[in-house]
Each structure stands twice: as structure tokens, then as C-alpha cells.
Design a protein around this motif. Structure first.
Motif, PDB file in Angstrom:
ATOM      1  N   ALA A 164      -3.581  61.292   2.331  1.00 11.01           N
ATOM      2  CA  ALA A 164      -2.754  62.530   2.252  1.00 11.01           C
ATOM      3  C   ALA A 164      -1.752  62.854   2.298  1.00 11.01           C
ATOM      4  O   ALA A 164      -1.111  62.493   1.786  1.00 11.01           O
ATOM      5  CB  ALA A 164      -3.768  63.489   2.839  1.00 11.01           C
ATOM      6  N   VAL A 165      -0.900  61.391   3.559  1.00 14.92           N
ATOM      7  CA  VAL A 165       0.193  61.180   3.047  1.00 14.92           C
ATOM      8  C   VAL A 165       0.805  59.616   3.862  1.00 14.92           C
ATOM      9  O   VAL A 165       0.236  59.817   5.342  1.00 14.92           O
ATOM     10  CB  VAL A 165       1.003  62.365   4.108  1.00 14.92           C
ATOM     11  CG1 VAL A 165       0.629  63.235   5.570  1.00 14.92           C
ATOM     12  CG2 VAL A 165       2.889  62.288   4.545  1.00 14.92           C
ATOM     13  N   THR A 166       1.900  59.051   3.956  1.00 13.28           N
ATOM     14  CA  THR A 166       1.597  57.965   4.536  1.00 13.28           C
ATOM     15  C   THR A 166       3.757  57.255   4.457  1.00 13.28           C
ATOM     16  O   THR A 166       4.573  58.043   3.583  1.00 13.28           O
ATOM     17  CB  THR A 166       1.703  56.622   4.112  1.00 13.28           C
ATOM     18  OG1 THR A 166       1.746  56.840   2.770  1.00 13.28           O
ATOM     19  CG2 THR A 166      -0.245  56.455   4.344  1.00 13.28           C
ATOM     20  N   GLN A 167       4.508  57.073   5.128  1.00 11.70           N
ATOM     21  CA  GLN A 167       5.581  56.656   5.386  1.00 11.70           C
ATOM     22  C   GLN A 167       5.938  55.509   4.391  1.00 11.70           C
ATOM     23  O   GLN A 167       5.485  54.889   4.625  1.00 11.70           O
ATOM     24  CB  GLN A 167       5.846  56.346   6.937  1.00 11.70           C
ATOM     25  CG  GLN A 167       7.713  56.576   7.054  1.00 11.70           C
ATOM     26  CD  GLN A 167       8.105  56.282   8.334  1.00 11.70           C
ATOM     27  OE1 GLN A 167       7.563  56.280   9.023  1.00 11.70           O
ATOM     28  NE2 GLN A 167       9.579  56.756   8.202  1.00 11.70           N
ATOM     29  N   LEU A 168       7.386  55.732   3.651  1.00 11.97           N
ATOM     30  CA  LEU A 168       7.752  54.500   3.080  1.00 11.97           C
ATOM     31  C   LEU A 168       8.620  54.348   3.469  1.00 11.97           C
ATOM     32  O   LEU A 168       9.143  52.849   3.090  1.00 11.97           O
ATOM     33  CB  LEU A 168       7.748  55.034   1.506  1.00 11.97           C
ATOM     34  CG  LEU A 168       6.718  55.746   0.409  1.00 11.97           C
ATOM     35  CD1 LEU A 168       6.658  56.592  -0.252  1.00 11.97           C
ATOM     36  CD2 LEU A 168       5.584  54.880   0.139  1.00 11.97           C
ATOM     37  N   ASP A 169       9.964  54.669   4.143  1.00  7.76           N
ATOM     38  CA  ASP A 169      10.615  54.456   4.877  1.00  7.76           C
ATOM     39  C   ASP A 169      11.401  55.261   5.941  1.00  7.76           C
ATOM     40  O   ASP A 169      10.742  56.729   6.073  1.00  7.76           O
ATOM     41  CB  ASP A 169      12.086  53.945   3.751  1.00  7.76           C
ATOM     42  CG  ASP A 169      12.253  55.159   3.061  1.00  7.76           C
ATOM     43  OD1 ASP A 169      12.996  55.896   3.722  1.00  7.76           O
ATOM     44  OD2 ASP A 169      13.249  55.154   1.701  1.00  7.76           O
ATOM     45  N   ASN A 170      12.419  55.269   6.267  1.00 12.23           N
ATOM     46  CA  ASN A 170      12.342  55.923   7.411  1.00 12.23           C
ATOM     47  C   ASN A 170      12.686  57.866   7.160  1.00 12.23           C
ATOM     48  O   ASN A 170      12.157  58.074   7.973  1.00 12.23           O
ATOM     49  CB  ASN A 170      14.179  55.664   8.472  1.00 12.23           C
ATOM     50  CG  ASN A 170      13.693  54.637   9.252  1.00 12.23           C
ATOM     51  OD1 ASN A 170      12.700  54.070   9.075  1.00 12.23           O
ATOM     52  ND2 ASN A 170      15.120  53.616  10.003  1.00 12.23           N
ATOM     53  N   GLY A 171      13.013  58.105   6.040  1.00  8.50           N
ATOM     54  CA  GLY A 171      13.575  59.531   5.409  1.00  8.50           C
ATOM     55  C   GLY A 171      12.310  59.873   4.387  1.00  8.50           C
ATOM     56  O   GLY A 171      12.491  60.939   4.221  1.00  8.50           O
ATOM     57  N   THR A 172      11.982  58.904   3.908  1.00  5.51           N
ATOM     58  CA  THR A 172      10.488  59.224   2.739  1.00  5.51           C
ATOM     59  C   THR A 172       8.990  58.904   2.979  1.00  5.51           C
ATOM     60  O   THR A 172       8.691  57.929   3.631  1.00  5.51           O
ATOM     61  CB  THR A 172      10.938  58.586   1.942  1.00  5.51           C
ATOM     62  OG1 THR A 172      12.356  58.085   1.824  1.00  5.51           O
ATOM     63  CG2 THR A 172      10.512  58.856   0.389  1.00  5.51           C
TER      64      THR A 172
END
Ligand code: CIR
Length: 256
Positions: A164-172
Motif C-alpha cells: 500500500a505504501v513505499t518510500q521514494l525519497d526522503n520526503g516522498t
């Protein structure tokens, strides 16, 4: 240097656990070819591969992400929520012991690595059919002394939090709003998956590089529009087993 633990595709992948995906015939030879391409992609991104042999009796064993959480200081062996997957842990543990002190979740706790999203010193942990309150509480206790905060996150309609959710960069983060509440990630720039691609939120991040399945072009375009470059891999046979890209590796840093 990055290390990526992987395991070759089991000949009985077709007997995998399935929760939200209808069962379809899996072409194991094709799954192997796709998995090899995935492994090569990780190498191209700078990982040294440590590959375990295929397990003829463990259908889901290619999905090594679920059996451990590897942090900078320690690794935590999970106790997978599906009992058919618990025998996958020992062989991965043996490899991890070379690199990290190893802790473990015990019964009656259950936890799947696919439910654990690490963002800095915070671990978001999906409250799912696979990861129970006891498992999450044990993880919190085990890691408190190492300076990690463990936050339970309700999920619905999906296998794991990282579906459902993963991190793309430090803030996204990339998020599927039908399966997890956006408000849980209010401090982030949130990019939503394209509604036509419900399974597209699972992206593997290695340093600044991102890897996603090839069959989500609309979501990939959303990432490109946000200035994010992504490598794609065809994992269509593994997707039939309800896996995607994060689940096929355990990636962590070691001193060169
Ligand atoms: C299972 O149901 O456990 C496997 N068929 C799929 C596991 C995928 N794991 C992951 O995305 N972390």
C-alpha cells in the motif's frame, strides 16, 4: 557497499499462499527468468548478491523480504503470519548472522517483513492479517534500545503495508489510498498510484535508485512527472504469487 540476499524461485511456486489475488497458473520457468532479470537489476544498481538455493518444499521462499528486517545495527528474524512460511526463516538467519547481531520475534507474535516500512529511525508496521499486535509489540520492545520508533498502521484490502505504501525519497511516499490512510503519512509529499493500477505502490528503493514492476506505466509516469527516475523489471509471474519488487530481496549496507 550494498548486499542483497535473494533466493532462487521454488519449483512449487504455483502452490504459494494467496490472499487478495485470484489463483492463476504460474509459469515457473518464466518466473525464474524474470527473477534473474531482477537479480541483474540489483547488481547493476550496485548490490552484491548473496543467493540461496531454491527450496523445493517452500513455495513462497523466493519472497525473502518477509522473513527478516535488516537495520544498520541489528537484524530481526520474523515469525511469518502464514505458518507455511515459517520454515523459510532459518536459512536466511544463517546468512544474516555473518553481518548483524540477530534478534527474533517469538510466538504468539507474528510479523511479515513486507509489513515493515523503514523511514529513517521510524518503522511503520502494517496491522495486517500477517502481522499481529503481539508481533508489533515485540518489535517495538526489541528495537527501543536501538533508537527506533515502531508505529502500527492499519491496512485494509491488501496483503502487506508495503503493498500500500513505499518510500521514494526522503520526503516522498507512493501510496494506494484504498488500502492505507493518507493521513498516516501527512508529513510526506504523497504521490498516489494511478487508479487503474491498484498494485503499483510497491517500489524498491536502493540508495537513490528506484525499481518498480514494468506493468504500471501510468504510475511510473506520475513518478517521472514528480522528477523521479525509475528502473522497471518485468515480474508478472511473481505478481501472480502476490509478490512484487520489495519482497524478492533483503538489501542492506555493509562496510566495503
Ligand atoms: C504470500 O502470500 O506470503 C506470498 N504468496 C507473497 C508474499 C509477498 N511478500 C511481500 O510482498 N513482501
Amino acid at each position: 557497499m550494498w548486499i542483497a540476499i535473494t533466493r532462487e524461485v521454488s519449483p512449487v511456486l504455483g502452490d504459494c499462499e494467496l490472499s487478495y489475488v485470484p489463483r492463476e497458473a504460474i509459469d515457473v520457468a518464466r518466473a525464474r527468468t524474470q527473477h534473474r532479470d531482477y537479480q541483474r537489476t540489483l547488481e547493476t544498481l550496485g548490490c552484491r548478491l548473496l543467493t540461496l538455493p531454491a527450496e523445493a518444499g517452500l513455495p513462497d521462499s523466493v519472497f525473502v523480504e518477509d522473513v527478516a528486517i535488516v537495520l544498520d545495527e541489528v537484524a530481526v528474524l520474523t515469525r511469518p503470519g502464514a505458518s507455511s512460511r515459517r520454515a523459510e526463516v532459518a536459512s536466511v538467519a544463517e546468512v544474516l548472522r555473518r553481518y548483524r547481531p540477530v534478534l527474533a520475534i517469538d510466538a504468539p507474535g507474528t510479523l511479515d517483513g513486507g509489513d515493515v516500512l523503514r523511514v529513517g529511525r521510524t518503522l511503520y508496521v502494517g496491522e495486517s492479517a500477517r502481522s499481529n499486535a503481539e508481533g508489533i509489540a515485540q518489535l517495538r520492545e526489541l528495537l527501543a534500545g536501538h533508537g527506533y520508533t515502531v508505529l502500527g498502521v492499519p491496512t485494509r484490502g491488501c496483503l502487506h503495508l508495503k503493498s500500500a505504501v513505499t518510500q521514494l525519497d526522503n520526503g516522498t511516499v507512493l501510496l494506494q489510498p484504498a488500502w492505507v490512510d493518507r493521513q498516516r503519512f501527512a508529513g510526506f509529499r504523497v504521490i498516489e498510484v494511478d487508479p487503474a493500477e491498484p498494485h503499483a505502490a510497491n517500489v524498491l528503493r536502493i540508495g537513490d535508485a528506484l525499481v518498480m514492476p514494468a506493468n504500471f506505466p501510468r504510475t511510473r509516469q506520475r513518478l517521472a512527472d514528480a522528477g523521479l527516475d525509475v528502473t522497471t523489471v518485468d515480474v508478472s509471474e511473481l505478481q501472480k504469487a502476490e509478490g512484487a519488487v520489495t519482497c524478492c530481496s533483503l538489501v542492506f549496507r555493509v562496510e566495503a
